[in-house]
Write an enzyme that holds these catalytic residues in place. Structure first.
Site, PDB file in Angstrom:
ATOM      1  N   SER A 105       0.816  -1.211   0.000  1.00  0.00           N
ATOM      2  CA  SER A 105       0.000   0.000   0.000  1.00  0.00           C
ATOM      3  C   SER A 105       0.852   1.264   0.000  1.00  0.00           C
ATOM      4  O   SER A 105       1.627   1.498  -0.913  1.00  0.00           O
ATOM      5  CB  SER A 105      -0.964  -0.049   1.187  1.00  0.00           C
ATOM      6  OG  SER A 105      -1.908   0.970   1.137  1.00  0.00           O
ATOM      7  N   ASP A 246      -5.742   2.094  -3.438  1.00  0.00           N
ATOM      8  CA  ASP A 246      -7.018   1.932  -2.745  1.00  0.00           C
ATOM      9  C   ASP A 246      -7.364   3.186  -1.944  1.00  0.00           C
ATOM     10  O   ASP A 246      -8.390   3.233  -1.267  1.00  0.00           O
ATOM     11  CB  ASP A 246      -7.029   0.687  -1.853  1.00  0.00           C
ATOM     12  CG  ASP A 246      -6.013   0.733  -0.721  1.00  0.00           C
ATOM     13  OD1 ASP A 246      -5.201   1.676  -0.670  1.00  0.00           O
ATOM     14  OD2 ASP A 246      -6.024  -0.188   0.126  1.00  0.00           O
TER      15      ASP A 246
END
Length: 447
Positions: A105, A246
């Site tokens: 991430s 995301d």
């Protein structure tokens, strides 16, 4: 990596030290065995999809995951470099039994992680993850001959995801000039392409991944480059993603930050006006700014609070029948269109709100006023004693009484470190800072 391997977002650590190729392969084998024993593969040949962000370590970890799955009798479709929400979407869309994403991430390049999705595109349940850990290093009888898995590249996967995103729009982004910062990550190709096809004029930065520059001075955790580019190009807005896309944060034409709370406020009211916000309810975490909650209260929208972590937001959404929620950090879940936070989807719909209303982003963001928020991390304390520390409870009550309805105190243990987080919101930065430091001193002394 001691104790439970799985955190709130899969297994994560320094690649080739914590997260080795051997561990990645063993996790994949264990996942295949657990799902097989649960009957997920019954009556058909199992299929998994595997995607990754562009970290250098993703190359050998992908090879390890593919080897583990195929060695356990699972056919594998390699998706290549794609955002996490794309892998979640394609797991379901391609009728796969399992989805695997390799990414850390917003973390720096040396880190990496593995997260698994079920056939519906949701993260695996806690009990399934625990079962996978229990199966690690267990002896087993691997398949041979025609029963081993076959491996091939998925054709047109990115195009399928792009088409899905565009199908969620009801209007055009024509007339908007936007800068998109892809964090040298998984959205480097997809995000600019989606916005261009939606009609926007797009300036792209942070879209030259070399395997080592992901999240480095760019993306949602480093907004300065985006601010500068927006002002330089006279753009209407800037959109920032993290390494696996995301998340979505934004900046206005003048370079002011628009965080996840503001984005949720804007899009939540858009959904409510369209009659697409069940229960007039948004799900957010305890870290959402008090200003967001006050604004939603004034607008007649209920806010359901959860623990920090997008998986907890999603659980509350599913349990309550809600379709919209997210985090201050920019994880925004639009359940009608995806099963996880999707930064590209979020950014596109934020720009769509600007285009539809013909209003600049700074005006839309005025729907809420962010209260100054100060966070102090107190390290090296016994967080297990937090709930029973009477003196600390009294100190928090005194601070909350001092703030009244115009502020908030939150003290919570870290989920991964011997640390307690002290958060204070107040009418002024000085007041928030003073109270946070006072409470942090109390935490150090008592714990």
């Amino acid at each position: 990596m001691v104790g439970r391997l799985f955190g709130t977002d899969g297994v994560r650590g320094v690649a080739n030290r914590d997260l080795t190729g051997r561990l990645a392969m063993d996790l994949s084998v264990a996942a295949a065995r657990v799902l097989g024993e649960a009957g997920v593969f019954k009556g058909h040949r199992p299929v998994a999809v595997v995607g990754r962000d562009p970290r250098a370590s993703g190359e050998f970890l992908e090879a390890a995951v593919v080897a583990g799955l195929a060695g356990a009798g699972v056919d594998v479709l390699r998706l290549g470099v794609l955002p996490t929400p794309a892998v979640a979407y394609l797991t379901h869309q391609l009728n796969a039994d399992l989805g695997v994403m390799l990414s850390a991430s917003h973390n720096p390049a040396p880190d990496n992680g593995i997260k698994f999705f079920d056939r519906s595109g949701y993260k695996l349940a806690d009990e399934i993850e625990s079962a996978i850990e229990a199966h690690l290093d267990e002896p087993w009888d691997p398949p041979t001959g025609a029963d081993v898995g076959r491996v091939r590249d998925a054709e047109g996967a990115a195009e399928q995801y792009i088409a899905h995103l565009l199908s969620t729009l009801t209007g055009s982004l024509e007339g908007l000039r936007v800068v998109v910062d892809c964090a040298n990550g998984a959205a480097s190709t997809v995000a600019p392409e989606v916005l261009r096809r939606a009609g926007a004029e797009v300036v792209t930065i942070g879209a030259a991944p070399d395997g080592l520059n992901i999240n480095s001075g760019c993306g949602s955790t480093h907004l300065d480059a985006l601010r500068a580019a927006v002002i330089e190009h006279g753009a209407d807005a800037g959109i920032a993603h993290d390494g696996d896309a995301d998340r979505c944060l934004a900046v206005t034409a003048s370079g002011e930050t628009v965080d996840g709370d503001q984005i949720m406020a804007i899009l939540g009211l858009e959904l409510r006006e369209a009659g697409q916000l069940p229960g007039d309810t948004i799900v957010a975490t305890v870290m959402s700014n008090l200003g967001f909650k006050l604004a939603m209260r004034d607008a007649g929208v209920k806010v359901v609070e959860t623990a920090v972590g997008d998986r907890y937001v999603l659980e509350a959404m599913k349990d309550g029948g809600y379709v919209f929620g997210g985090e201050q950090s920019g994880h925004v879940i639009m359940l009608r269109h995806g099963t996880t936070g999707d930064g590209v989807l979020t950014g596109m719909h934020l720009l769509s709100a600007m285009a539809r209303r013909n209003r600049p982003l700074d005006e839309l963001a005025k729907i809420m006023t962010r209260l100054p928020q100060v966070l102090v991390n107190v390290r090296g304390v016994d967080k297990a004693r937090l709930q029973s520390a009477t003196e600390l409870t009294e100190a928090v009550s005194a601070a909350q009484a001092e703030l009244g309805d115009g502020g908030r105190v939150l003290i919570r243990p870290s989920g991964t470190e011997p640390m307690v987080r002290v958060m204070v919101e107040a009418a002024s930065e000085d007041q928030a800072q003073a109270l946070a430091e006072r409470l942090a001193d109390t935490v150090r002394r008592v714990l």
